[in-house]
Design a protein around this motif. Structure first.
Motif, PDB file in Angstrom:
ATOM      1  N   LEU A  21       0.437  -1.542   0.061  1.00  0.00           N
ATOM      2  CA  LEU A  21       0.084   0.427   0.179  1.00  0.00           C
ATOM      3  C   LEU A  21       0.828   1.586   0.064  1.00  0.00           C
ATOM      4  O   LEU A  21       0.334   2.426  -0.557  1.00  0.00           O
ATOM      5  CB  LEU A  21      -1.369  -0.479   1.041  1.00  0.00           C
ATOM      6  CG  LEU A  21      -1.700  -1.161   0.924  1.00  0.00           C
ATOM      7  CD1 LEU A  21      -2.345  -1.421   2.277  1.00  0.00           C
ATOM      8  CD2 LEU A  21      -3.626  -0.732  -0.012  1.00  0.00           C
ATOM      9  N   ALA A  22       1.706   1.440   1.182  1.00  0.00           N
ATOM     10  CA  ALA A  22       2.344   3.022   0.753  1.00  0.00           C
ATOM     11  C   ALA A  22       3.505   2.921  -0.536  1.00  0.00           C
ATOM     12  O   ALA A  22       3.516   3.689  -1.269  1.00  0.00           O
ATOM     13  CB  ALA A  22       3.666   1.941   1.768  1.00  0.00           C
ATOM     14  N   ALA A  23       3.958   1.336  -1.375  1.00  0.00           N
ATOM     15  CA  ALA A  23       4.796   1.327  -2.490  1.00  0.00           C
ATOM     16  C   ALA A  23       3.268   1.884  -3.242  1.00  0.00           C
ATOM     17  O   ALA A  23       3.420   3.235  -4.516  1.00  0.00           O
ATOM     18  CB  ALA A  23       4.511   0.534  -3.488  1.00  0.00           C
ATOM     19  N   VAL A  24       2.405   1.781  -3.914  1.00  0.00           N
ATOM     20  CA  VAL A  24       0.572   2.363  -4.460  1.00  0.00           C
ATOM     21  C   VAL A  24       0.366   3.700  -3.645  1.00  0.00           C
ATOM     22  O   VAL A  24       0.666   4.338  -4.878  1.00  0.00           O
ATOM     23  CB  VAL A  24       0.074   1.588  -4.211  1.00  0.00           C
ATOM     24  CG1 VAL A  24      -1.749   2.285  -4.727  1.00  0.00           C
ATOM     25  CG2 VAL A  24      -0.271   0.353  -4.962  1.00  0.00           C
ATOM     26  N   GLU A  25       0.363   4.033  -3.317  1.00  0.00           N
ATOM     27  CA  GLU A  25       0.513   5.537  -2.666  1.00  0.00           C
ATOM     28  C   GLU A  25       1.631   6.264  -3.491  1.00  0.00           C
ATOM     29  O   GLU A  25       1.276   7.400  -2.726  1.00  0.00           O
ATOM     30  CB  GLU A  25       0.593   5.759  -1.038  1.00  0.00           C
ATOM     31  CG  GLU A  25      -0.944   5.071  -0.570  1.00  0.00           C
ATOM     32  CD  GLU A  25      -1.580   6.139   0.403  1.00  0.00           C
ATOM     33  OE1 GLU A  25      -2.440   6.895  -0.066  1.00  0.00           O
ATOM     34  OE2 GLU A  25      -0.334   6.194   1.741  1.00  0.00           O
ATOM     35  N   ARG A  26       3.078   5.609  -3.433  1.00  0.00           N
ATOM     36  CA  ARG A  26       3.673   7.060  -4.561  1.00  0.00           C
ATOM     37  C   ARG A  26       3.608   7.290  -5.880  1.00  0.00           C
ATOM     38  O   ARG A  26       3.978   7.523  -6.377  1.00  0.00           O
ATOM     39  CB  ARG A  26       5.210   6.014  -4.022  1.00  0.00           C
ATOM     40  CG  ARG A  26       5.488   6.484  -1.837  1.00  0.00           C
ATOM     41  CD  ARG A  26       7.089   6.649  -2.096  1.00  0.00           C
ATOM     42  NE  ARG A  26       7.113   4.475  -2.250  1.00  0.00           N
ATOM     43  CZ  ARG A  26       7.406   3.652  -1.194  1.00  0.00           C
ATOM     44  NH1 ARG A  26       6.908   3.983  -0.270  1.00  0.00           N
ATOM     45  NH2 ARG A  26       7.832   2.074  -1.448  1.00  0.00           N
ATOM     46  N   LEU A  27       2.926   6.032  -6.402  1.00  0.00           N
ATOM     47  CA  LEU A  27       2.270   6.240  -7.512  1.00  0.00           C
ATOM     48  C   LEU A  27       1.152   6.643  -7.360  1.00  0.00           C
ATOM     49  O   LEU A  27       0.262   8.099  -6.830  1.00  0.00           O
ATOM     50  CB  LEU A  27       1.646   4.819  -8.463  1.00  0.00           C
ATOM     51  CG  LEU A  27       3.386   3.719  -7.983  1.00  0.00           C
ATOM     52  CD1 LEU A  27       2.329   2.072  -8.540  1.00  0.00           C
ATOM     53  CD2 LEU A  27       4.144   4.256  -9.174  1.00  0.00           C
ATOM     54  N   PRO A  28       0.304   6.940  -9.306  1.00  0.00           N
ATOM     55  CA  PRO A  28       0.069   8.299  -9.601  1.00  0.00           C
ATOM     56  C   PRO A  28      -1.904   7.522  -9.909  1.00  0.00           C
ATOM     57  O   PRO A  28      -2.849   6.991 -10.445  1.00  0.00           O
ATOM     58  CB  PRO A  28       0.060   8.597 -11.025  1.00  0.00           C
ATOM     59  CG  PRO A  28       0.611   8.488 -11.303  1.00  0.00           C
ATOM     60  CD  PRO A  28       1.601   7.551 -10.440  1.00  0.00           C
ATOM     61  N   VAL A  29      -2.183   6.695  -8.273  1.00  0.00           N
ATOM     62  CA  VAL A  29      -3.298   5.602  -7.878  1.00  0.00           C
ATOM     63  C   VAL A  29      -4.025   6.872  -6.801  1.00  0.00           C
ATOM     64  O   VAL A  29      -4.027   7.480  -6.024  1.00  0.00           O
ATOM     65  CB  VAL A  29      -2.830   4.400  -7.839  1.00  0.00           C
ATOM     66  CG1 VAL A  29      -3.703   3.544  -6.940  1.00  0.00           C
ATOM     67  CG2 VAL A  29      -2.079   3.763  -8.738  1.00  0.00           C
ATOM     68  N   GLU A  30      -4.995   6.634  -7.258  1.00  0.00           N
ATOM     69  CA  GLU A  30      -6.874   7.783  -6.672  1.00  0.00           C
ATOM     70  C   GLU A  30      -7.152   6.891  -5.222  1.00  0.00           C
ATOM     71  O   GLU A  30      -8.137   7.556  -4.661  1.00  0.00           O
ATOM     72  CB  GLU A  30      -6.599   8.539  -7.370  1.00  0.00           C
ATOM     73  CG  GLU A  30      -6.489   8.968  -7.968  1.00  0.00           C
ATOM     74  CD  GLU A  30      -6.999  10.444  -8.391  1.00  0.00           C
ATOM     75  OE1 GLU A  30      -7.898  10.625  -8.155  1.00  0.00           O
ATOM     76  OE2 GLU A  30      -6.449  11.290  -9.618  1.00  0.00           O
ATOM     77  N   SER A  31      -6.824   4.955  -5.586  1.00  0.00           N
ATOM     78  CA  SER A  31      -8.184   4.479  -5.023  1.00  0.00           C
ATOM     79  C   SER A  31      -6.859   3.097  -4.649  1.00  0.00           C
ATOM     80  O   SER A  31      -6.505   3.178  -5.674  1.00  0.00           O
ATOM     81  CB  SER A  31      -9.243   4.603  -5.451  1.00  0.00           C
ATOM     82  OG  SER A  31      -9.639   3.837  -5.822  1.00  0.00           O
TER      83      SER A  31
END
Length: 318
Positions: A21-31
């Motif tokens: 989840l921490a890695a995904v929050e660093r991407l241009p992902v909104e949800s």
């Protein structure tokens, strides 16, 4: 979510993990999204528990259920659970709901006739709205009744003002059949089907819009989402093998031609063309569910960094 831009979400497959989840929050992902059954056939999580984990382990992204099988839950209890999670997450919760039914034993075990799952879902959604509206609420329905009760979401430590969002988190309806589409038009804040081709999605949009017109509902602000199984790899053959193996075990053997219609797989360039077909059909929030048993973060990263920039809105809405 605004309808004039394309946004990306990701499903935390197979289970929510803090580092993922921490890695995904660093991407241009909104949800980020996860669902879960009450009595699944294997050792997988339950929807509300997974929402709690994702809310606690993220800071920026919207957190959603894909999906919460609503008729399995006592609606007053789940209304409190979801309102608390929404408040504690800073208003980042979205509740994807479905009627379920694929595991009949779940319904038998909780004392809910599977044939009532549709009307129970509708009534539960009405109850959630009432309890989240603020102030005393009364309900007298086919399955549930209460009078003059009031739900108080918890307030995060140090927060000022009222706890929770007035009206509660958005309710986004999932499914694949016409009753679910009508439910989205009547009661939902959005439509989020799964295992649909772009053509089927376009037809579902027409059904939702026609039902909304019939009841005189304005769909301004309505979210057009799609929960999309896919795999994206540098090696397109590996991606296609991911999907065949993953969906074959999850949903039974399906012909390759069918999988190709409902679960894009390939290189970033190949998948971008397939995703664009969903955008042209009306999708504005693509929720990527990695159809793979390993390296799911790579699928999400390639979608966010190399596929999303290639997508564009249809000319008529630019």
């Amino acid at each position: 979510m605004p309808g004039d831009r394309i946004t990306l979400g990701a499903a935390a497959i197979p289970e929510p993990e803090r580092d993922w989840l921490a890695a995904v929050e660093r991407l241009p992902v909104e949800s980020v999204w996860q669902g879960g059954h009450v009595l699944p056939p294997g050792a997988t999580g339950e929807a509300v528990t997974r929402l709690a984990l994702m809310s606690a382990w993220t800071e920026r992204v919207r957190v959603g259920s894909a999906v919460l099988v609503l008729p399995l839950y006592q609606p007053v209890v789940v209304a409190k659970q979801l309102a608390d999670l929404d408040s504690r997450s800073g208003g980042r919760l979205t509740v994807g709901v479905g009627a379920g039914g694929e595991f009949r034993h779940e319904f038998d075990a909780v004392g809910v006739p599977v044939g009532e799952r549709g009307p129970r879902t509708d009534e539960a959604m009405e109850i959630l709205r009432k309890l989240w509206s603020g102030g005393p609420a009364t309900h007298r329905g086919r399955f549930f009744a209460f009078e003059d009760v009031e739900l108080h979401p918890v307030r995060p430590p140090g927060a000022a003002g009222p706890a929770g969002r007035k009206g509660g988190p958005p309710l986004v309806v999932s499914g694949r059949k016409a009753p679910a589409m009508r439910r989205a038009a009547r009661l939902g804040d959005g439509w989020m089907p799964y295992l649909m081709s772009p053509g089927a999605y376009a037809r579902s949009v027409q059904t939702v819009q026609e039902e909304a017109r019939t009841i005189g509902r304005d769909l301004a602000g309505f979210e057009w989402a799609m929960y999309l199984y896919c795999s994206i790899r540098r090696d397109g053959d590996r991606a296609r093998d991911d999907v065949a193996t993953f969906l074959g075990s999850a949903y039974g053997d399906k012909p390759a031609a069918m999988l190709d219609r409902i679960a894009p797989a390939g290189t970033p360039e190949e998948v971008a063309e397939r995703f664009q077909a969903y955008i042209d059909a009306g999708v504005r929030h693509l929720i990527i569910s990695p159809a793979a048993h390993d390296d799911t973060l790579e699928v999400v990263r390639l979608a966010a960094e190399e596929v999303l920039p290639r997508l564009s809105l249809p000319a008529e809405v630019r």
